[in-house]
Scaffold this active site. Structure first.
Site, PDB file in Angstrom:
ATOM      1  CB  SER B 149      -0.953  -0.057   1.197  1.00 18.24           C
ATOM      2  OG  SER B 149      -1.977   0.890   1.049  1.00 18.24           O
ATOM      3  CG  ASP B 225      -7.305  -3.276  -1.957  1.00 16.68           C
ATOM      4  OD1 ASP B 225      -7.863  -2.333  -1.350  1.00 16.68           O
ATOM      5  OD2 ASP B 225      -6.076  -3.447  -1.975  1.00 16.68           O
ATOM      6  CG  HIS B 258      -5.569  -2.667   1.257  1.00 15.82           C
ATOM      7  ND1 HIS B 258      -4.975  -2.464   0.028  1.00 15.82           N
ATOM      8  CD2 HIS B 258      -4.974  -1.780   2.099  1.00 15.82           C
ATOM      9  CE1 HIS B 258      -4.069  -1.491   0.130  1.00 15.82           C
ATOM     10  NE2 HIS B 258      -4.045  -1.065   1.379  1.00 15.82           N
TER      11      HIS B 258
END
Lengths: 280, 280
Positions: B149, B225, B258
């Protein structure tokens, strides 16, 4: 029985989920985690319960043990209960990491006020498996149990007491003689009162002497574990198993401590131990 | 440079440790984690940096990614920095999970007050590797970088900007176009001011168009996600790499979200990607 889905996450081709159920045994809602391997989409699969230790929750092993990879390979479902009821409001139930919430010791308390909610043996052995059987593709005839520290105590005692429920058992750094060590004596005194015959019903050494589990037991223990000498004393279980003719593989690992880096390092061997015994 | 050992844990035959160092770049002490594989006892080994995402710390990947098993197999050292300086006391540095502490974005801020302490690019690229080289058996000539991320953004941008430091790069669900998405625009505006030419120095899409990394890049992205469309938009990096002639393997995984159950599911492939590129 209704089931509330808290979250679900794809993981190694399967599904790691967190759930909440109404618990009659514990007089309130109880959380638990389930890992469904990819094989569970095609039919019922064997199930391994993982009982966590003091201060842990249903999330701890799911996040830290790294068990899902091998569970996905072997087609094992993992069920991870919480370690006690929560938000009980009882005096003394919080603020002490060795007793009360987070420290249910996988027994049914007999002393007030604990006896109204701290009934983890009934929850783990009977109530939770019924929910798992209803809502997940678990094969209850092929159930194993493992755990860590207080949860290793839970795994050993519940397997020996309920051999009709569990076909395989193992443990990481378990409390094996709670009647003899501070963690156990403190918790048993409050949950069970001063009834030492009752205490012995929850002591792996006492239990295995009376009635061996039969199938081989696997135990891993780190030799840099700070609780080894005061609380764990695996040599007591080694001696009890030898007396009882119980097959035990007790592996002592130099340098390893009491935490999840130790568990993660050897979880694979435990899952293979259970998968082999649950296959036949 | 002095190093404070916070804790060390045997793990898969190696050692998972947590440390604190004095950081000139970040004007205070900085924590980081290192996993030393068993091979590190016999000599210097290649190193993989793992940069974590928003809200995470140096502990997150060490506890949740399950990377140590394969690192032990491949002989890779893992270095996990924190995601920002801590206890800065700056107005606005805490209380917003997208900005400030826990959200350093792996850049050197140019705007007061951030510029005095939020200098994560200098910390990760120069200062921390010097400490790692001094205190651990790391081979600095064989260094790779990955991240998740915000940390995937860090891995991609730092590798492309500092190819002399990094011989391999990969990312999990990275922010690839921070100049175009809310997370990046918010952080860059405060850390870097309204200087869009400076912003482009920290944007993987802009950077790769100007100067490809050269060696193949691996990116994994979950299709469940929740940040995929608003913040991540991997198709932007796919297009930029195609324009630039940069080899990219972008794998899209149906059902994965995620979180770290996604990372754990695919970390093995990333470690093998790095080990292969760091071997020659």
């Amino acid at each position: 029985m209704t089931l509330e889905r808290l979250s679900e996450h794809a993981c190694f081709g399967g599904l790691q989920g967190f759930y909440r159920m109404d618990s009659a045994a514990c007089g309130g809602s109880m959380r638990f985690a389930v890992y469904q391997p990819p094989q569970a989409r095609a039919g019922r699969v064997p199930v391994l319960y993982f009982l966590a230790g003091l201060t842990c929750t249903e999330e701890t092993a799911a996040m830290k043990a790294g068990a899902q990879r091998v569970a996905a390979e072997l087609g094992l479902m993992l069920v991870m209960p919480d370690t006690s009821p929560r938000e009980t409001g009882f005096d003394g139930a919080t603020g002490d990491w060795e007793f009360g919430e987070g420290a249910g010791f996988y027994l049914d308390a007999t002393q007030a006020p604990w006896s109204s909610r701290f009934r983890m043996e009934s929850h783990v052995v009977h109530e939770l498996p019924a929910v798992v059987r209803e809502h997940f593709p678990a094969d209850p005839g092929r159930t194993g149990i493992t755990g860590h520290s207080m949860g290793g105590h839970g795994a050993l005692t519940l397997a020996i007491k309920h051999p009709q429920q569990y076909r395989s058992v193992s443990a990481f750094a378990p409390i094996v003689a709670p009647c003899e060590v501070p963690w156990g004596r403190k918790a048993f005194g409050r949950y069970l009162g001063d009834h030492h015959a009752v205490w012995a019903e929850h002591d792996a050494c006492a239990l295995v002497r009376r009635r061996p589990f039969g199938r081989p037991i696997l135990v891993d223990q780190g030799l840099a574990d700070k609780f080894l000498e005061t609380q764990l004393q695996p040599e007591r279980f080694e001696a009890a198993c030898a007396e009882a003719g119980q097959s035990l593989t007790l592996r002592r690992h130099a340098g390893y401590d009491h935490g999840y880096y130790f568990i993660a390092s050897f979880i694979q061997d435990h899952l293979r131990h259970h998968a082999a015994q649950l296959a036949d």
